[in-house]
Each structure stands twice: as C-alpha cells, then as structure tokens.
Scaffold this motif. Structure first.
Motif, PDB file in Angstrom:
ATOM      1  N   ALA A  12     -78.796  -1.973  42.743  1.00  0.00           N
ATOM      2  CA  ALA A  12     -77.893  -1.126  41.959  1.00  0.00           C
ATOM      3  C   ALA A  12     -77.665   0.213  42.647  1.00  0.00           C
ATOM      4  CB  ALA A  12     -78.461  -0.924  40.556  1.00  0.00           C
ATOM      5  N   ARG A  13     -78.728   0.789  43.179  1.00  0.00           N
ATOM      6  CA  ARG A  13     -78.590   2.080  43.873  1.00  0.00           C
ATOM      7  C   ARG A  13     -77.701   1.972  45.104  1.00  0.00           C
ATOM      8  NH1 ARG A  13     -84.827   4.331  43.786  1.00  0.00           N
ATOM      9  NH2 ARG A  13     -84.882   4.776  41.548  1.00  0.00           N
ATOM     10  N   ARG A  14     -77.779   0.832  45.781  1.00  0.00           N
ATOM     11  CA  ARG A  14     -77.000   0.639  47.012  1.00  0.00           C
ATOM     12  C   ARG A  14     -75.643  -0.008  46.730  1.00  0.00           C
ATOM     13  NH1 ARG A  14     -80.465   3.873  48.229  1.00  0.00           N
ATOM     14  NH2 ARG A  14     -82.151   3.476  49.689  1.00  0.00           N
ATOM     15  N   LYS A  15     -75.396  -0.327  45.454  1.00  0.00           N
ATOM     16  CA  LYS A  15     -74.136  -0.994  45.060  1.00  0.00           C
ATOM     17  C   LYS A  15     -73.894  -2.243  45.902  1.00  0.00           C
ATOM     18  CE  LYS A  15     -71.917   3.154  43.264  1.00  0.00           C
ATOM     19  NZ  LYS A  15     -72.899   4.186  43.431  1.00  0.00           N
ATOM     20  N   MET A  16     -74.936  -3.088  45.951  1.00  0.00           N
ATOM     21  CA  MET A  16     -74.901  -4.290  46.780  1.00  0.00           C
ATOM     22  C   MET A  16     -75.159  -5.504  45.893  1.00  0.00           C
ATOM     23  SD  MET A  16     -77.270  -5.104  50.159  1.00  0.00           S
ATOM     24  CE  MET A  16     -76.853  -3.528  50.891  1.00  0.00           C
ATOM     25  N   SER A  17     -74.504  -6.609  46.199  1.00  0.00           N
ATOM     26  CA  SER A  17     -74.717  -7.841  45.438  1.00  0.00           C
ATOM     27  C   SER A  17     -75.921  -8.610  45.991  1.00  0.00           C
ATOM     28  CB  SER A  17     -73.483  -8.727  45.511  1.00  0.00           C
ATOM     29  OG  SER A  17     -73.332  -9.253  46.817  1.00  0.00           O
ATOM     30  N   VAL A  18     -76.440  -9.508  45.174  1.00  0.00           N
ATOM     31  CA  VAL A  18     -77.538 -10.373  45.611  1.00  0.00           C
ATOM     32  C   VAL A  18     -77.093 -11.213  46.803  1.00  0.00           C
ATOM     33  CG1 VAL A  18     -79.018 -12.315  44.935  1.00  0.00           C
ATOM     34  CG2 VAL A  18     -78.642 -10.438  43.344  1.00  0.00           C
ATOM     35  N   GLY A  19     -75.876 -11.735  46.742  1.00  0.00           N
ATOM     36  CA  GLY A  19     -75.363 -12.560  47.843  1.00  0.00           C
ATOM     37  C   GLY A  19     -75.265 -11.801  49.148  1.00  0.00           C
ATOM     38  N   GLU A  20     -74.778 -10.574  49.075  1.00  0.00           N
ATOM     39  CA  GLU A  20     -74.673  -9.764  50.287  1.00  0.00           C
ATOM     40  C   GLU A  20     -76.051  -9.457  50.862  1.00  0.00           C
ATOM     41  OE1 GLU A  20     -73.093  -5.417  51.878  1.00  0.00           O
ATOM     42  OE2 GLU A  20     -72.629  -6.013  49.821  1.00  0.00           O
ATOM     43  N   LEU A  21     -76.997  -9.082  49.985  1.00  0.00           N
ATOM     44  CA  LEU A  21     -78.350  -8.787  50.462  1.00  0.00           C
ATOM     45  C   LEU A  21     -78.972 -10.022  51.099  1.00  0.00           C
ATOM     46  CD1 LEU A  21     -80.770  -6.879  50.769  1.00  0.00           C
ATOM     47  CD2 LEU A  21     -81.461  -7.539  48.456  1.00  0.00           C
ATOM     48  N   ALA A  22     -78.861 -11.165  50.432  1.00  0.00           N
ATOM     49  CA  ALA A  22     -79.429 -12.404  50.981  1.00  0.00           C
ATOM     50  C   ALA A  22     -78.841 -12.712  52.344  1.00  0.00           C
ATOM     51  CB  ALA A  22     -79.175 -13.561  50.013  1.00  0.00           C
ATOM     52  N   ASN A  23     -77.534 -12.574  52.485  1.00  0.00           N
ATOM     53  CA  ASN A  23     -76.863 -12.834  53.756  1.00  0.00           C
ATOM     54  C   ASN A  23     -77.361 -11.893  54.846  1.00  0.00           C
ATOM     55  OD1 ASN A  23     -74.897 -14.170  55.405  1.00  0.00           O
ATOM     56  ND2 ASN A  23     -73.605 -12.342  55.191  1.00  0.00           N
ATOM     57  N   ARG A  24     -77.452 -10.620  54.529  1.00  0.00           N
ATOM     58  CA  ARG A  24     -77.868  -9.634  55.535  1.00  0.00           C
ATOM     59  C   ARG A  24     -79.339  -9.756  55.907  1.00  0.00           C
ATOM     60  NH1 ARG A  24     -75.403  -3.890  53.911  1.00  0.00           N
ATOM     61  NH2 ARG A  24     -76.538  -3.352  55.813  1.00  0.00           N
ATOM     62  N   VAL A  25     -80.177 -10.216  54.959  1.00  0.00           N
ATOM     63  CA  VAL A  25     -81.609 -10.383  55.226  1.00  0.00           C
ATOM     64  C   VAL A  25     -81.880 -11.716  55.932  1.00  0.00           C
ATOM     65  CG1 VAL A  25     -83.864 -10.690  54.101  1.00  0.00           C
ATOM     66  CG2 VAL A  25     -82.354  -8.835  53.390  1.00  0.00           C
ATOM     67  N   ILE A  27     -81.960 -14.836  54.101  1.00  0.00           N
ATOM     68  CA  ILE A  27     -82.605 -15.785  53.198  1.00  0.00           C
ATOM     69  C   ILE A  27     -81.545 -16.312  52.228  1.00  0.00           C
ATOM     70  CG2 ILE A  27     -84.883 -14.734  53.381  1.00  0.00           C
ATOM     71  CD1 ILE A  27     -84.456 -13.402  50.693  1.00  0.00           C
ATOM     72  N   THR A  28     -81.861 -17.400  51.551  1.00  0.00           N
ATOM     73  CA  THR A  28     -80.889 -17.965  50.617  1.00  0.00           C
ATOM     74  C   THR A  28     -80.830 -17.106  49.353  1.00  0.00           C
ATOM     75  OG1 THR A  28     -82.487 -19.370  49.461  1.00  0.00           O
ATOM     76  CG2 THR A  28     -81.425 -20.295  51.441  1.00  0.00           C
ATOM     77  N   PRO A  29     -79.679 -17.085  48.695  1.00  0.00           N
ATOM     78  CA  PRO A  29     -79.594 -16.370  47.411  1.00  0.00           C
ATOM     79  C   PRO A  29     -80.605 -16.903  46.385  1.00  0.00           C
ATOM     80  CG  PRO A  29     -77.399 -16.839  48.227  1.00  0.00           C
ATOM     81  CD  PRO A  29     -78.367 -17.573  49.130  1.00  0.00           C
ATOM     82  N   ALA A  30     -80.887 -18.201  46.434  1.00  0.00           N
ATOM     83  CA  ALA A  30     -81.866 -18.778  45.505  1.00  0.00           C
ATOM     84  C   ALA A  30     -83.259 -18.216  45.750  1.00  0.00           C
ATOM     85  CB  ALA A  30     -81.876 -20.300  45.631  1.00  0.00           C
ATOM     86  N   ASN A  31     -83.653 -18.111  47.027  1.00  0.00           N
ATOM     87  CA  ASN A  31     -84.975 -17.553  47.342  1.00  0.00           C
ATOM     88  C   ASN A  31     -85.040 -16.064  47.000  1.00  0.00           C
ATOM     89  OD1 ASN A  31     -86.156 -19.927  48.149  1.00  0.00           O
ATOM     90  ND2 ASN A  31     -85.711 -19.617  50.320  1.00  0.00           N
ATOM     91  N   LEU A  32     -83.947 -15.356  47.202  1.00  0.00           N
ATOM     92  CA  LEU A  32     -83.917 -13.941  46.828  1.00  0.00           C
ATOM     93  C   LEU A  32     -84.032 -13.810  45.310  1.00  0.00           C
ATOM     94  CD1 LEU A  32     -83.721 -10.999  47.591  1.00  0.00           C
ATOM     95  CD2 LEU A  32     -81.229 -11.226  47.584  1.00  0.00           C
ATOM     96  N   VAL A  34     -85.619 -15.841  43.273  1.00  0.00           N
ATOM     97  CA  VAL A  34     -87.018 -16.102  42.931  1.00  0.00           C
ATOM     98  C   VAL A  34     -87.848 -14.836  43.144  1.00  0.00           C
ATOM     99  CG1 VAL A  34     -89.088 -17.360  43.676  1.00  0.00           C
ATOM    100  CG2 VAL A  34     -86.941 -18.584  43.326  1.00  0.00           C
ATOM    101  N   LEU A  35     -87.630 -14.157  44.246  1.00  0.00           N
ATOM    102  CA  LEU A  35     -88.344 -12.918  44.529  1.00  0.00           C
ATOM    103  C   LEU A  35     -87.946 -11.825  43.536  1.00  0.00           C
ATOM    104  CD1 LEU A  35     -90.263 -11.366  46.381  1.00  0.00           C
ATOM    105  CD2 LEU A  35     -88.318 -10.889  47.865  1.00  0.00           C
ATOM    106  N   LYS A  36     -86.655 -11.677  43.319  1.00  0.00           N
ATOM    107  CA  LYS A  36     -86.124 -10.630  42.450  1.00  0.00           C
ATOM    108  C   LYS A  36     -86.597 -10.788  41.009  1.00  0.00           C
ATOM    109  CE  LYS A  36     -81.611 -10.395  41.026  1.00  0.00           C
ATOM    110  NZ  LYS A  36     -81.618  -9.966  39.658  1.00  0.00           N
ATOM    111  N   ASN A  37     -86.730 -12.019  40.554  1.00  0.00           N
ATOM    112  CA  ASN A  37     -87.121 -12.278  39.167  1.00  0.00           C
ATOM    113  C   ASN A  37     -88.629 -12.342  38.959  1.00  0.00           C
ATOM    114  OD1 ASN A  37     -84.436 -12.351  38.333  1.00  0.00           O
ATOM    115  ND2 ASN A  37     -84.247 -14.490  38.920  1.00  0.00           N
TER     116      ASN A  37
END
Length: 90
Positions: A12-25, A27-32, A34-37
């Motif tokens: 939220a602070r970086r105004k970034m989506s889960v999909g964008e973060l997963a792509n840049r890191v 890892i899959t959005p599903a694995n992100l 699991v970590l996020k939740n």
C-alpha cells in the motif's frame, strides 16, 4: 503464529499490486499470497532480500514478532480435567 507478515502494508505504501511485486521478485502470485496471508511456514533469505530490494525496505518492515496469546479461562484446564488425566495421583 507469533510472526506477522506486513507485506500488504508495504504494498500500500509503495502503491504496488501483488502481481507486480510477484513479477519483480520472481515468485508466483500464489506463493506471494501464501506469504502475505501468513500461511507460509518459512521464507528463503533470497526471497526476503528480493522483497526488500523491490519494496526498498528492511526485513523488519515486512516481518514482526508478536507474543502468542495466553490461554483464556475457557481454554484453561479445570480440576476435573486434571483428575481425568491422572494429575495429583501418588
């Protein structure tokens, strides 16, 4: 679990989506998710480092320790439970 994951706060602070973060890191959005939740049992240091690099933060910004809640009166063992389990016998 006493470890709380605050990835959603940093997203939220970086105004970034889960999909964008997963792509840049990398890892899959599903694995992100699991970590996020908070359902992950472990996280690799390389993944944590990549998250910190992309989000421009420190590991402590993503993870925090909270003490486990003490047993409430409804969860505490009663004297009847102790007797049933053989407590107090010589």
């Amino acid at each position: 679990m006493p470890i709380t994951v605050d990835i959603d706060v940093m997203l939220a602070r970086r105004k970034m989506s889960v999909g964008e973060l997963a792509n840049r890191v990398g890892i899959t959005p599903a694995n992100l998710a699991v970590l996020k939740n908070g359902r992950a049992k472990a996280v690799r240091f390389t993944t944590l480092a990549a998250l910190c690099e992309v989000l421009e933060c420190q590991p402590g910004d993503l993870l925090r320790w909270e003490p486990e809640e003490a047993e409430g009166p409804e969860d505490a063992e009663t004297p009847e439970d102790s007797a049933a389990h053989g407590a107090g016998r010589p």
